[in-house]
Design a protein around this motif. Sequence first.
Motif, short mmCIF file in Angstrom:
data_model
loop_
_atom_site.label_atom_id
_atom_site.label_comp_id
_atom_site.label_asym_id
_atom_site.label_seq_id
_atom_site.Cartn_x
_atom_site.Cartn_y
_atom_site.Cartn_z
N HIS A 398 0.82 -1.20 0.00
CA HIS A 398 0.00 0.00 0.00
C HIS A 398 0.86 1.26 0.00
O HIS A 398 0.64 2.17 -0.79
CB HIS A 398 -0.92 -0.01 1.22
N GLN A 402 1.87 0.61 -4.60
CA GLN A 402 0.61 1.23 -5.03
C GLN A 402 0.74 2.74 -5.16
O GLN A 402 0.28 3.33 -6.14
CB GLN A 402 -0.50 0.86 -4.04
N GLN A 403 1.41 3.37 -4.20
CA GLN A 403 1.56 4.84 -4.26
C GLN A 403 2.46 5.23 -5.43
O GLN A 403 2.21 6.22 -6.12
CB GLN A 403 2.14 5.37 -2.95
N ARG A 404 3.50 4.41 -5.65
CA ARG A 404 4.42 4.73 -6.75
C ARG A 404 3.72 4.65 -8.10
O ARG A 404 3.89 5.52 -8.96
CB ARG A 404 5.61 3.77 -6.74
N LEU A 406 0.62 5.05 -8.63
CA LEU A 406 -0.28 6.20 -8.71
C LEU A 406 0.51 7.44 -9.10
O LEU A 406 0.05 8.25 -9.94
CB LEU A 406 -0.94 6.39 -7.34
N GLY A 407 1.69 7.57 -8.51
CA GLY A 407 2.56 8.70 -8.85
C GLY A 407 2.91 8.67 -10.33
O GLY A 407 2.91 9.72 -11.00
N ARG A 409 1.07 7.41 -12.70
CA ARG A 409 -0.13 7.85 -13.44
C ARG A 409 -0.19 9.37 -13.50
O ARG A 409 -0.44 9.96 -14.55
CB ARG A 409 -1.40 7.36 -12.75
N LEU A 410 0.06 9.98 -12.35
CA LEU A 410 -0.02 11.45 -12.29
C LEU A 410 1.06 12.07 -13.17
O LEU A 410 0.81 13.04 -13.89
CB LEU A 410 0.11 11.92 -10.84
N GLN A 413 0.05 11.92 -16.74
CA GLN A 413 -0.93 12.98 -17.02
C GLN A 413 -0.23 14.31 -17.28
O GLN A 413 -0.56 15.01 -18.23
CB GLN A 413 -1.88 13.14 -15.83
N LEU A 414 0.74 14.59 -16.38
CA LEU A 414 1.47 15.86 -16.53
C LEU A 414 2.20 15.88 -17.87
O LEU A 414 2.17 16.87 -18.60
CB LEU A 414 2.49 16.02 -15.38
N GLN A 418 1.68 18.43 -21.20
CA GLN A 418 2.71 19.32 -21.72
C GLN A 418 3.14 18.96 -23.14
O GLN A 418 4.04 19.59 -23.70
CB GLN A 418 3.93 19.28 -20.77
N ASP A 434 -0.58 4.42 -19.51
CA ASP A 434 -1.47 4.74 -18.38
C ASP A 434 -2.45 3.59 -18.14
O ASP A 434 -2.69 3.18 -17.01
CB ASP A 434 -2.22 6.04 -18.67
N VAL A 438 -3.04 1.37 -14.85
CA VAL A 438 -4.35 1.17 -14.21
C VAL A 438 -4.58 -0.32 -13.94
O VAL A 438 -4.99 -0.72 -12.85
CB VAL A 438 -5.48 1.75 -15.09
N LEU A 441 -2.41 -1.48 -11.11
CA LEU A 441 -2.98 -1.03 -9.82
C LEU A 441 -4.12 -1.96 -9.39
O LEU A 441 -4.21 -2.33 -8.22
CB LEU A 441 -3.50 0.40 -9.95
N ALA A 442 -4.97 -2.31 -10.35
CA ALA A 442 -6.11 -3.17 -10.01
C ALA A 442 -5.61 -4.53 -9.55
O ALA A 442 -6.11 -5.09 -8.56
CB ALA A 442 -7.03 -3.30 -11.22
#
Lengths: 576, 229
Positions: A398, A402-404, A406-407, A409-410, A413-414, A418, A434, A438, A441-442
Amino acid sequence: MNRRLFAALALVGLAVIATAASLVMFAHGFQPFGRAEKLAQVATDAIWITTGLIAWQRRPGNLVGPLMMAVGFGDVAQQLYWHAALPFTLANLVAFLLLPISLHLFLAFPSGRLQTRFERRFVAFAWIVVVPSVLAAQLAWQPRTSRCPNCPRNLLLVEHHRSMWHAVAGVGEAVFVAMLATLIVLLIGHLRRSSGATRRALVPVLAAAATAAALFGLVLVVSTFGVETEGSVLLWFADIAYAAIPVAFLFGLLHLRLLRSAVADLVVELQSLPQPARLRDAIARCLGDSSLELAFWLTETEHYVDSDGHVLDPHKDSVRAVTTLERDGKQLAALVHDPALLDEPELLDAVGAAAGLALENARLQAELRSRLAEVRASRARIVAAGDAERRRLERNLHDGAQQRLLGIRLALQLARAQLADDSASVDELLADTDAEVVDALAELRALARGIHPAVLSEEGLAPALASLTRRAAVPVAVTVCSERLPAPIEATAYFLAAEALANVAKHARASCASIEVARTNGRMSIAVTDDGVGGADAAGTGLRGLRDRVEALDGRLEVESPPGGGTRVSAAIPCA
Amino acid sequence: MILADDAVLVREGLARLLAEHGIVVAAQAGTAEELLRVVARDQPDVAVIDIRMPPTHTNEGLRAAEEIRETYPHVGTVVLSQYVEAEYALRLVTEASQRVGYLLKDRTGDVADFVAVLERVAAGGTVVEPSLVDELLNMPAARDPLAELTQREREVLALVAEGRTDRGIAEQLFVTRKTVEAHVRSIFRKLELPSEPSENRRVHAVLAFLQVSVNQLGPMAEVRREMTP
């Protein structure tokens, strides 16, 4: 004590008593009491000496016998009081020795030893301090005065000094009363602390002594009021009570000896190798000590355990005595018993020999129980460690992967935001990446949930089971109460439900299932039932693992799965 | 708005993305305690809260959200979690609650959608994680009050749970607004909800949906019955 000493002492006793009796009967001179009373006293002294001699002979190592004889001789010496100056003076001295002798006797009974440091000091004080001070007083006392011209002379007299004599006598009386009071307090303490054999020995002695003291006290009170007590019934009764004291002493000492015949009964009783609890009762009965404890020696771990296998320290109570029992030179067990039984080493040996086989049997049982308890504890620890490890893994997933992801994914997006407008192919690539993230992550979420569902430790069994059944293949009815249970039990119930529902999905071809969790009579019970085809293999790895888990918590797992009759997996686990 | 998450990487990344979409992140917090302090100071439109935060890493975020809703009812709360659980959703979406959202943390990866959620919550809406709604709607059930709903009504209910307006739903499903309203009324009737015209109606629909779904499973319903005989 050898025969010769016994015979010699018996002869001396006889001679002294005969002399005293004949003096009482035939001698003339000063007589503060009547002949009959005197003879009665000589008779009681004879009883003291005789019983003391028997006690000494039966218990050569025990000081009680000699002390009883000393009381008898001391008292009979006083009967010589009123004749020639020499016996009078000696009798006077002996009379004062009676105080420390009696104190010592009462406090040392029945073991012959003074138990506490205070008692040793108390008796030493009586011997060392009281005797010389009383002797000192003798140097100033002259009984032959103008008021008593027939009284014998005191040979120790240095100078008759009335006021000094009275002062010393006053202090002496106060000290005497204080010591008597202390003795009574100490004896009450003995009575309260003692159990079994000691108590049975002590009660008759104290009863006789208390009766005698009360009767003599009454005689004293009555005589101060000027009533003639000589030859009264009261005095006779007092003498009888006084004579009963040594008999009670002897009875108390020999009662322990009577127990020896009980060993024969013990041998018969132990033929059937009774259970450890009954073995203890049998030995306790034989030794006459209901407070007896058995401690079994475990050779491997080198400590004592009780019959249930719990660790025990036989020496924790310093007032109790411990006797170690051996068999074929190997330490077997320890008896924790009344210290009075130490006077009966032969009895303890006999009991140890008689109970040897039964004790060995009980020791093995205790050892087995102890090991079983250890295995149980270690199994429970392994399960708990496994659960902790699962929680740690889930937490790491967790907080880490999982956080990585998510990071990432973000960040994707960034990056896409750009991108220049004309880089559609890169944008597509990033979008695909991406989508992969996803999915990852699932998958990770499903994995983490399988390792340890966070909702279980955070919210408890009810929400965790609800969450589990929402993902089940068939409708599941859940009955569970909301209270929290100990973590290992909740986890076991959860994993049981998860395993059972997984089996329902894989094999049962069921249309519905139910989970029932209840807590009754200190047990948590869970049952997962389905209406499928049955025939589940209880020895399969999944159910085998569950069984180990349930049994590690002292519980029982049952699988009922008749062909065509559905499946019911249930467990009951102790839950305080 | 305010962002509370102990995972710095995610927090910073999300803050940057939201800033690019024109949302002002007034403050960031790493613990529930810090969050309550900055909420009291800034009184934002919305607080986005990770459910697991120090010290125990269990449901501090959930408790903080409940506290914020009690103390500052005008502050919207969106609780994020790596796992969605119906019980947590029910705890958040209680009676008469508004301005509340409960989402899988992964949703933050679709920033445009996430911004829309934030706007809906700020405007007074209630948003429940779509995958949870799916899970509850598709749950195998023997006696399911939801089973009476038609497929179209289920779709409408799921969109209501996502906090969408009738118009938004109509656009999504390519039907008229009147059709959507008819579906919503039908849903209310089947779930035995009083039909009320107020704004709360939609919140009630979500709440009722959650309660029906969860109660039908047993545990929470049993608890309730025990407590109020």
